[in-house]
Design a protein around this motif. Structure first.
Motif, PDB file in Angstrom:
ATOM      1  N   GLY A 195       3.208 -49.677   7.788  1.00  0.00           N
ATOM      2  CA  GLY A 195       3.594 -48.263   7.834  1.00  0.00           C
ATOM      3  C   GLY A 195       2.913 -47.492   8.943  1.00  0.00           C
ATOM      4  O   GLY A 195       1.763 -47.061   8.795  1.00  0.00           O
ATOM      5  N   ILE A 229       9.909 -47.661   6.832  1.00  0.00           N
ATOM      6  CA  ILE A 229       9.037 -48.813   6.630  1.00  0.00           C
ATOM      7  C   ILE A 229       9.779 -49.983   5.966  1.00  0.00           C
ATOM      8  O   ILE A 229      10.184 -49.914   4.797  1.00  0.00           O
ATOM      9  CB  ILE A 229       7.781 -48.388   5.805  1.00  0.00           C
ATOM     10  N   ASN A 278      14.462 -50.423   4.129  1.00  0.00           N
ATOM     11  CA  ASN A 278      13.578 -49.447   4.771  1.00  0.00           C
ATOM     12  C   ASN A 278      13.287 -48.318   3.799  1.00  0.00           C
ATOM     13  O   ASN A 278      14.178 -47.892   3.069  1.00  0.00           O
ATOM     14  CB  ASN A 278      14.234 -48.867   6.033  1.00  0.00           C
ATOM     15  N   TYR A 430      13.788 -49.849  17.356  1.00  0.00           N
ATOM     16  CA  TYR A 430      12.489 -50.048  16.679  1.00  0.00           C
ATOM     17  C   TYR A 430      11.484 -50.801  17.543  1.00  0.00           C
ATOM     18  O   TYR A 430      11.841 -51.400  18.539  1.00  0.00           O
ATOM     19  CB  TYR A 430      12.647 -50.612  15.267  1.00  0.00           C
ATOM     20  N   THR A 433      11.155 -47.462  21.562  1.00  0.00           N
ATOM     21  CA  THR A 433      12.486 -47.283  22.132  1.00  0.00           C
ATOM     22  C   THR A 433      12.491 -47.757  23.583  1.00  0.00           C
ATOM     23  O   THR A 433      11.441 -48.052  24.167  1.00  0.00           O
ATOM     24  CB  THR A 433      12.865 -45.783  22.133  1.00  0.00           C
TER      25      THR A 433
HETATM   26  P1  FAD Z   1      11.811 -40.363  18.339  1.00  0.00           P
HETATM   27  O1  FAD Z   1      10.411 -40.694  18.654  1.00  0.00           O
HETATM   28  O2  FAD Z   1      12.083 -39.074  17.678  1.00  0.00           O
HETATM   29  O3  FAD Z   1      12.657 -40.485  19.659  1.00  0.00           O
HETATM   30  C1  FAD Z   1      13.951 -39.907  19.827  1.00  0.00           C
HETATM   31  C2  FAD Z   1      14.402 -40.134  21.271  1.00  0.00           C
HETATM   32  O4  FAD Z   1      13.493 -39.479  22.155  1.00  0.00           O
HETATM   33  C3  FAD Z   1      14.379 -41.615  21.657  1.00  0.00           C
HETATM   34  O5  FAD Z   1      15.438 -41.882  22.515  1.00  0.00           O
HETATM   35  C4  FAD Z   1      13.069 -41.745  22.426  1.00  0.00           C
HETATM   36  O6  FAD Z   1      13.060 -42.814  23.346  1.00  0.00           O
HETATM   37  C5  FAD Z   1      13.013 -40.392  23.134  1.00  0.00           C
HETATM   38  N1  FAD Z   1      11.648 -40.047  23.544  1.00  0.00           N
HETATM   39  C6  FAD Z   1      10.576 -39.799  22.757  1.00  0.00           C
HETATM   40  N2  FAD Z   1       9.499 -39.551  23.516  1.00  0.00           N
HETATM   41  C7  FAD Z   1       9.888 -39.650  24.796  1.00  0.00           C
HETATM   42  C8  FAD Z   1       9.229 -39.489  26.053  1.00  0.00           C
HETATM   43  N3  FAD Z   1       7.933 -39.214  26.141  1.00  0.00           N
HETATM   44  N4  FAD Z   1       9.946 -39.641  27.185  1.00  0.00           N
HETATM   45  C9  FAD Z   1      11.267 -39.952  27.124  1.00  0.00           C
HETATM   46  N5  FAD Z   1      11.936 -40.102  25.976  1.00  0.00           N
HETATM   47  C10 FAD Z   1      11.258 -39.966  24.823  1.00  0.00           C
HETATM   48  N6  FAD Z   1       8.313 -48.147  11.815  1.00  0.00           N
HETATM   49  C11 FAD Z   1       7.252 -48.660  11.131  1.00  0.00           C
HETATM   50  O7  FAD Z   1       6.144 -48.145  11.201  1.00  0.00           O
HETATM   51  N7  FAD Z   1       7.402 -49.757  10.338  1.00  0.00           N
HETATM   52  C12 FAD Z   1       8.611 -50.400  10.192  1.00  0.00           C
HETATM   53  O8  FAD Z   1       8.694 -51.390   9.458  1.00  0.00           O
HETATM   54  C13 FAD Z   1       9.731 -49.873  10.897  1.00  0.00           C
HETATM   55  N8  FAD Z   1      10.953 -50.455  10.769  1.00  0.00           N
HETATM   56  C14 FAD Z   1      12.054 -49.856  11.333  1.00  0.00           C
HETATM   57  C15 FAD Z   1      13.324 -50.343  11.075  1.00  0.00           C
HETATM   58  C16 FAD Z   1      14.441 -49.702  11.555  1.00  0.00           C
HETATM   59  C17 FAD Z   1      15.795 -50.188  11.208  1.00  0.00           C
HETATM   60  C18 FAD Z   1      14.295 -48.546  12.379  1.00  0.00           C
HETATM   61  C19 FAD Z   1      15.487 -47.830  12.932  1.00  0.00           C
HETATM   62  C20 FAD Z   1      13.035 -48.080  12.674  1.00  0.00           C
HETATM   63  C21 FAD Z   1      11.904 -48.704  12.155  1.00  0.00           C
HETATM   64  N9  FAD Z   1      10.639 -48.192  12.395  1.00  0.00           N
HETATM   65  C22 FAD Z   1       9.545 -48.718  11.708  1.00  0.00           C
HETATM   66  C23 FAD Z   1      10.452 -46.987  13.194  1.00  0.00           C
HETATM   67  C24 FAD Z   1      10.676 -47.187  14.681  1.00  0.00           C
HETATM   68  O9  FAD Z   1       9.593 -47.854  15.251  1.00  0.00           O
HETATM   69  C25 FAD Z   1      10.955 -45.804  15.286  1.00  0.00           C
HETATM   70  O10 FAD Z   1      12.258 -45.444  14.894  1.00  0.00           O
HETATM   71  C26 FAD Z   1      10.832 -45.777  16.787  1.00  0.00           C
HETATM   72  O11 FAD Z   1       9.503 -45.942  17.192  1.00  0.00           O
HETATM   73  C27 FAD Z   1      11.366 -44.461  17.388  1.00  0.00           C
HETATM   74  O12 FAD Z   1      10.858 -43.358  16.716  1.00  0.00           O
HETATM   75  P2  FAD Z   1      11.853 -42.222  16.188  1.00  0.00           P
HETATM   76  O13 FAD Z   1      12.966 -42.885  15.464  1.00  0.00           O
HETATM   77  O14 FAD Z   1      11.046 -41.248  15.407  1.00  0.00           O
HETATM   78  O15 FAD Z   1      12.469 -41.563  17.456  1.00  0.00           O
END
Ligand code: FAD
Length: 452
Positions: A195, A229, A278, A430, A433
């Motif tokens: 998490g 998660i 999740n 994930y 990005t």
């Molecule tokens: P955001 O951070 O809100 O980003 C939104 C957009 O803004 C993206 O396009 C991003 O690239 C862009 N962006 C953000 N900052 C910048 C920047 N500085 N410059 C340019 N662009 C930017 N997490 C866990 O901890 N454990 C898990 O087991 C886990 N499993 C997952 C499974 C699935 C199916 C999914 C979808 C996600 C999972 N995640 C998990 C979370 C995953 O790691 C996050 O979704 C990912 O890191 C992106 O965060 P966010 O979705 O909050 O997007």
């Protein structure tokens, strides 16, 4: 004269199109010279129709195997590794393929597969001790690819268990913590989750975690929420990353199922990786013993060490998705007929197939080298990030072409490609990005950090 020529020409074309065994059988039953005379009177269209009809009844053309490893990278594996690869492939094709669409649709996890998965003995594949196989990172990648080649959800479940959860304990836990948790996790008797991400903090986790940890004697009090998660709804143990309010550093905590103040709620209605459970985790004054704090996790840099390792495996997962989609699409185009011919014989379809194969081959070559670097202990964050960016981007292209060459059937679950199209979207986002992994590579190659 021209009549004789036409007879000869038509007879020649006709004979060419007939299987010889068939011809000798025919001559026993019909008057061949008479048939030839009628053939001579046919125009080109009639002759073509006859040849097509006869050709269809002849022996089936032997086609090359459907194979996504075009450069035969598999031949570089040891006999032992190759055997394990094929064992995982057989498991996925035999045990997962027949049930996968049903579970994907229901958005449920098939718990009945766990005993069979256990028998493969692949959990914690690279770790030394605790019952783990102590194999190479290359093998870990191959396993991730083979799983995702059939189903990316199962690959993700496995990645969370074997990589993120076990990896956090293996890399950052005390000896006592490793002894307590790893043997049971290796056997899949204990299921783990990881998490890090929060509802309001995803990409910015390094500096922005809002979940707090407050030391209180021999315990810690956790407060906050986690989102996305994997395995959260049924995990026996969840690694929670939280900011210590006293020194502002990110620390890791092993939170046991049933701990008071800790709850997980399933995220519904996902359009990708529907088998992965999740969850949103809520912690309200959740108390964890100091002995359950990961003893060697002292800042986000330590969290990043785990992510570096697992990001490489995610790049392999993307390759698996692309390979599954390509192989399904190739097989389909060879049997699907339009305009009286297999669609694989059309130039534009072959163009798509070759684009897919080029991308797939580039990806496979890249992750192969990535794992070699990892096995040599030379893997850097930017190496893993580059592979994650490139492979997840190219996979999106491959799966969409796979869908395209299958026409309408490309969007039906039963044809197996639609699931790859959807699942590749989640893999794209994930474990960092495209943008975040690009920034990691950008910083490494320019010397300037563009993180904001
Ligand atoms: P955001 O951070 O809100 O980003 C939104 C957009 O803004 C993206 O396009 C991003 O690239 C862009 N962006 C953000 N900052 C910048 C920047 N500085 N410059 C340019 N662009 C930017 N997490 C866990 O901890 N454990 C898990 O087991 C886990 N499993 C997952 C499974 C699935 C199916 C999914 C979808 C996600 C999972 N995640 C998990 C979370 C995953 O790691 C996050 O979704 C990912 O890191 C992106 O965060 P966010 O979705 O909050 O997007």
């Amino acid at each position: 004269m021209s009549g004789t020529f036409a007879t000869l020409r038509n007879a020649y074309h006709l004979l060419k199109s007939i299987d010889f065994r068939m011809l000798s059988k025919l001559s026993e039953k019909i008057d061949l010279p008479k048939v030839m005379e009628s053939v001579a009177r046919m125009d080109d269209n009639q002759l073509n129709g006859l040849m097509k009809m006869l050709g269809n009844r002849g022996a089936k053309k032997k086609l090359p195997p459907v194979e996504g490893d075009f450069y035969d990278l598999g031949s570089r594996l040891s006999t032992e590794d190759r055997a394990l690869q094929l064992k995982v492939r057989a498991f996925m094709e035999r045990e997962i393929q027949p049930i996968v669409n049903e579970y994907w649709l229901k958005a449920e996890f098939p718990f009945e597969i766990i005993p069979k998965l256990r028998e493969l003995n692949i959990c914690g594949v690279t770790y030394d001790g605790y019952g783990c196989p102590n194999r190479s990172y290359l093998m870990e990648g191959i396993i991730a690819m083979e799983m995702a080649r059939v189903d990316a959800s199962i690959a993700t479940f496995f990645g969370v268990q074997s990589g993120l959860a076990m990896g956090s304990i293996y890399m950052l836990g005390s000896q006592a913590q490793k002894d307590t948790w790893l043997p049971g996790m290796q056997q899949l008797n204990i299921i783990g989750a990881f998490g890090l991400t929060e509802p309001e903090v995803g990409s910015g986790a390094a500096g922005g975690l809002t979940t707090t940890a407050k030391r209180d004697g021999d315990t810690w009090i956790l407060n906050g929420q986690k989102k996305w998660i994997g395995n959260a709804t049924f995990a026996d143990i969840t690694v929670i990353w939280a900011r210590d309010v006293d020194d502002n550093q990110v620390k890791g905590f092993l939170v046991r199922k049933g701990t008071r103040g800790f709850s997980a709620e399933k995220i519904h209605d996902k359009m990708a990786l529907r088998i992965v459970q999740n969850g949103i985790i809520t912690m309200k004054d959740c108390r964890v013993e100091e002995t359950d704090r990961l003893q060697h996790a002292n800042s986000f840099k330590d969290t990043s060490r785990v992510l570096r390792m697992t990001r490489a495996a995610v790049a392999w997962e993307a390759v698996g998705c692309a390979r599954g989609a390509y192989e399904n699409a190739l097989a389909y185009t060879r049997t699907r007929e339009q305009f009286g011919k297999p669609i694989a014989s059309f130039q534009l379809i072959q163009g798509h197939l070759v684009e897919m194969l080029s991308n797939l081959t580039a990806m496979q070559t890249m992750v192969f080298r990535l794992s070699e670097l990892q096995d040599q202990g030379a893997l850097k964050d930017e190496h893993a990030s580059l592979a994650k960016v490139f492979c997840t981007m190219r996979t999106r292209d491959v799966v969409s072409r796979a869908r395209e060459v299958m026409g309408g059937n490309g969007i039906l679950l039963e044809y197996n490609v639609a699931r790859f199209v959807a699942d590749s979207e989640a893999i794209y986002s994930y474990e960092g990005t495209k943008e975040i992994n690009s920034l990691i590579v950008g910083r490494a190659i320019t010397g300037f950090s563009a993180f904001v």
